[in-house]
Design a protein around this motif. Structure first.
Motif, mmCIF file in Angstrom:
data_model
loop_
_atom_site.group_PDB
_atom_site.id
_atom_site.type_symbol
_atom_site.label_atom_id
_atom_site.label_comp_id
_atom_site.label_asym_id
_atom_site.label_seq_id
_atom_site.Cartn_x
_atom_site.Cartn_y
_atom_site.Cartn_z
ATOM 1 N N ARG A 31 -26.948 26.674 15.118
ATOM 2 C CA ARG A 31 -27.782 26.575 13.916
ATOM 3 C C ARG A 31 -28.552 25.270 13.897
ATOM 4 O O ARG A 31 -29.571 25.140 13.240
ATOM 5 N N SER A 32 -28.085 24.254 14.613
ATOM 6 C CA SER A 32 -28.704 22.935 14.530
ATOM 7 C C SER A 32 -28.886 22.329 15.926
ATOM 8 O O SER A 32 -28.226 21.368 16.289
ATOM 9 N N HIS A 33 -29.791 22.962 16.704
ATOM 10 C CA HIS A 33 -30.281 22.419 17.978
ATOM 11 C C HIS A 33 -29.278 22.370 19.118
ATOM 12 O O HIS A 33 -29.577 21.817 20.176
ATOM 13 N N GLY A 34 -28.055 22.855 18.902
ATOM 14 C CA GLY A 34 -27.044 22.737 19.959
ATOM 15 C C GLY A 34 -26.469 21.332 20.038
ATOM 16 O O GLY A 34 -25.919 20.928 21.060
ATOM 17 N N ILE A 35 -26.638 20.587 18.917
ATOM 18 C CA ILE A 35 -26.209 19.180 18.882
ATOM 19 C C ILE A 35 -24.780 19.058 18.350
ATOM 20 O O ILE A 35 -24.409 19.771 17.409
ATOM 21 N N VAL A 36 -24.005 18.176 18.972
ATOM 22 C CA VAL A 36 -22.656 17.890 18.469
ATOM 23 C C VAL A 36 -22.544 16.404 18.120
ATOM 24 O O VAL A 36 -23.179 15.558 18.746
ATOM 25 N N ARG A 37 -21.737 16.120 17.114
ATOM 26 C CA ARG A 37 -21.553 14.734 16.664
ATOM 27 C C ARG A 37 -20.101 14.284 16.721
ATOM 28 O O ARG A 37 -19.807 13.124 16.543
ATOM 29 N N HIS A 38 -19.196 15.239 16.956
ATOM 30 C CA HIS A 38 -17.775 14.875 16.996
ATOM 31 C C HIS A 38 -17.351 14.642 18.447
ATOM 32 O O HIS A 38 -17.649 15.468 19.315
ATOM 33 N N PRO A 39 -16.677 13.502 18.725
ATOM 34 C CA PRO A 39 -16.286 13.173 20.110
ATOM 35 C C PRO A 39 -15.563 14.316 20.820
ATOM 36 O O PRO A 39 -15.743 14.498 22.033
ATOM 37 N N SER A 40 -14.775 15.101 20.071
ATOM 38 C CA SER A 40 -14.011 16.179 20.705
ATOM 39 C C SER A 40 -14.919 17.243 21.315
ATOM 40 O O SER A 40 -14.510 17.980 22.207
ATOM 41 N N GLU A 41 -16.156 17.345 20.833
ATOM 42 C CA GLU A 41 -17.071 18.353 21.371
ATOM 43 C C GLU A 41 -18.012 17.781 22.440
ATOM 44 O O GLU A 41 -18.781 18.518 23.043
ATOM 45 N N TYR A 73 -24.637 7.665 18.518
ATOM 46 C CA TYR A 73 -24.647 8.665 19.579
ATOM 47 C C TYR A 73 -24.383 10.090 19.101
ATOM 48 O O TYR A 73 -23.548 10.335 18.235
ATOM 49 N N TYR A 74 -25.134 11.025 19.642
ATOM 50 C CA TYR A 74 -24.841 12.456 19.509
ATOM 51 C C TYR A 74 -25.308 13.106 20.784
ATOM 52 O O TYR A 74 -26.028 12.484 21.577
ATOM 53 N N GLU A 75 -24.901 14.342 20.992
ATOM 54 C CA GLU A 75 -25.287 15.026 22.231
ATOM 55 C C GLU A 75 -25.808 16.419 21.960
ATOM 56 O O GLU A 75 -25.256 17.129 21.122
ATOM 57 N N GLN A 76 -26.852 16.796 22.696
ATOM 58 C CA GLN A 76 -27.222 18.208 22.729
ATOM 59 C C GLN A 76 -26.532 18.813 23.944
ATOM 60 O O GLN A 76 -26.834 18.445 25.074
ATOM 61 N N ILE A 77 -25.617 19.755 23.700
ATOM 62 C CA ILE A 77 -24.869 20.311 24.833
ATOM 63 C C ILE A 77 -25.328 21.719 25.202
ATOM 64 O O ILE A 77 -24.917 22.276 26.199
ATOM 65 N N GLU A 78 -26.150 22.332 24.382
ATOM 66 C CA GLU A 78 -26.719 23.644 24.721
ATOM 67 C C GLU A 78 -28.023 23.788 23.939
ATOM 68 O O GLU A 78 -28.344 22.927 23.114
#
Ligand code: PLP
Length: 390
Positions: free
Chosen positions: A213-223, A233-238
């Motif tokens: 729903r939101s760009h494939g971005i994750v903000r939690h270290p576990s993801e 820091y955040y990551e787009q993982i998909e």
């Protein structure tokens, strides 16, 4: 002018929206999660993910279940095109299962026959999307049994059906499916202007729907896949999308859901008056499966083809010309030029074809007044020598 459906907006709804406009967050604030919690509490599901439409919700539901190129999804031909388009967005193919002649939902017999053939030819569907037409649940227990036997996943398109029940559980419970989708378009049961939602009991699916729903971005270290570079820091993982609902919309939904039970009961009152007064030999009334309680998003009558009084088209035109904005839900999806090019055979869908020749959705919505409803009824049956009923 009497439409077939419309929203019911209260002073309180308006106040709730204005409060958000004056607050810190128009989007990505606390109101979207509050609305999600209200809907998941109501349906008794673990997770709810709000989106900017049911179309987006269907798209990410397919993606979360891994639908992609080479896959086939099946749905009902008697639905809004979005129930099929979601698969095409993912690069998959779509096929249709004929409807049941009584409920107008996906036929369990047709589904089983098609599965037997698909098993033999090695073309089983990855996902089946049953649609709860008019707000009446499909026979989900049977679909779930077939899903176990033939190894497919289930997305319920419950765009019509929040507030309805199946075997004493709320539609949206996901007891019989992987994901359920609601729509909050203004003609639906409750509204957020535009809006939709995915519900699920599966924590992995919920995480995936949230990301998509939101760009494939994750903000939690576990993801995350790498370690954090710092607090920014955040990551787009998909690859995801911006399919978010705004807090303005969620505020409207949160206020509307307080009146959901009231909306359903006024729809039931309207349906019972139609049931009583349109009970004529040439009109087929909406049959209800004993295991279901419909939300009555639509009230669909069928003008029996063999009757000598009036044709389907004549009645449709007469009503439209007198300002009663009846509708036909739906043109079978395979008839649309975009789909017909893909090569479907209407002979495979005799029940959908018969339905399309006879169905009319007549007005049903909470603010429909009794005198408006009587006008609708009189317009339908009075020309045939029936006494003015009122
Ligand atoms: C309305 C509807 C949709 C799409 O809903 P939006 O919120 O307008 O995207 C999908 N499926 C069915 C059956 C619908 O009636």
């Amino acid at each position: 002018m009497i439409p077939y459906g419309r929203q019911d907006i209260s002073e309180n709804d308006i106040k709730s929206v204005i409060e958000i406009l004056k607050s810190d967050f128009l989007t990505q604030g606390p109101t979207v999660p509050a609305f999600e919690k209200a809907v998941s509490d109501y349906c008794n599901t673990n997770y709810a993910i709000a989106t900017n439409s049911a179309t987006s919700a269907l798209h990410i539901a397919c993606l979360a279940l891994g639908v992609g190129e080479g896959d086939i999804i099946w749905t009902s031909p008697i639905t809004f095109v979005a129930s099929a388009n979601c698969a095409i967005y993912c690069g998959a193919k779509v096929d249709f299962v004929d409807i049941d002649p009584l409920s107008y939902n996906m036929s369990i017999n047709a589904l089983e026959e098609k599965l037997i053939k698909a098993y033999k030819s090695g073309h089983l569907p990855k996902v089946v999307i049953p649609v709860h037409l008019a707000g009446q649940s499909c026979d989900m227990e049977k679909i779930q049994e077939l899903a176990k036997k033939y190894d497919f996943r289930i997305i319920e398109d419950a765009s019509h059906a929040i507030g309805g029940k199946y075997k004493n559980t709320q539609i949206g419970s996901c007891k019989y499916s992987d994901i359920t989708v609601f729509s909050f378009h203004p003609v639906k049961i409750i509204t957020t202007g535009e809006g939709g939602m995915c519900l699920t009991n599966d924590s992995e699916l919920a995480l995936s729907l949230n990301r998509l729903r939101s760009h494939g971005i994750v903000r939690h270290p576990s993801e995350m896949q790498n370690t954090s570079d710092g607090p920014w820091y955040y990551e787009q993982i998909e690859l995801g999308y911006n399919y978010r609902m705004t807090d303005i919309q969620a505020a409207l939904g949160l206020s509307q859901i307080n009146r959901l039970e009231k909306f359903i009961s006024s729809r039931h009152k309207i349906a019972s008056l139609y049931n009583e007064l349109l009970n004529e030999e040439w009109i087929e009334l909406p049959w209800q499966h004993p295991d279901t309680i419909s939300s009555y998003h639509l009230y669909i009558i069928r003008i029996k083809k063999k009757n000598k009084l009036i044709s389907h088209r004549q009645l449709f035109e007469t009503l439209r010309n007198s300002g009663i904005l009846v509708n036909l839900h739906y043109i079978p999806v395979y008839k649309h030029p975009y789909y017909s090019k893909l090569g479907y055979n209407k002979a495979d869908f005799p029940a959908a074809e018969a339905y399309y020749n006879e169905a009319i959705s007549i007005p049903i919505y909470p603010t429909l007044t009794i005198s408006e409803q009587k006008e609708v009824i009189n317009r339908i049956i009075k020309p045939f020598g029936y006494q003015n009923l009122f």
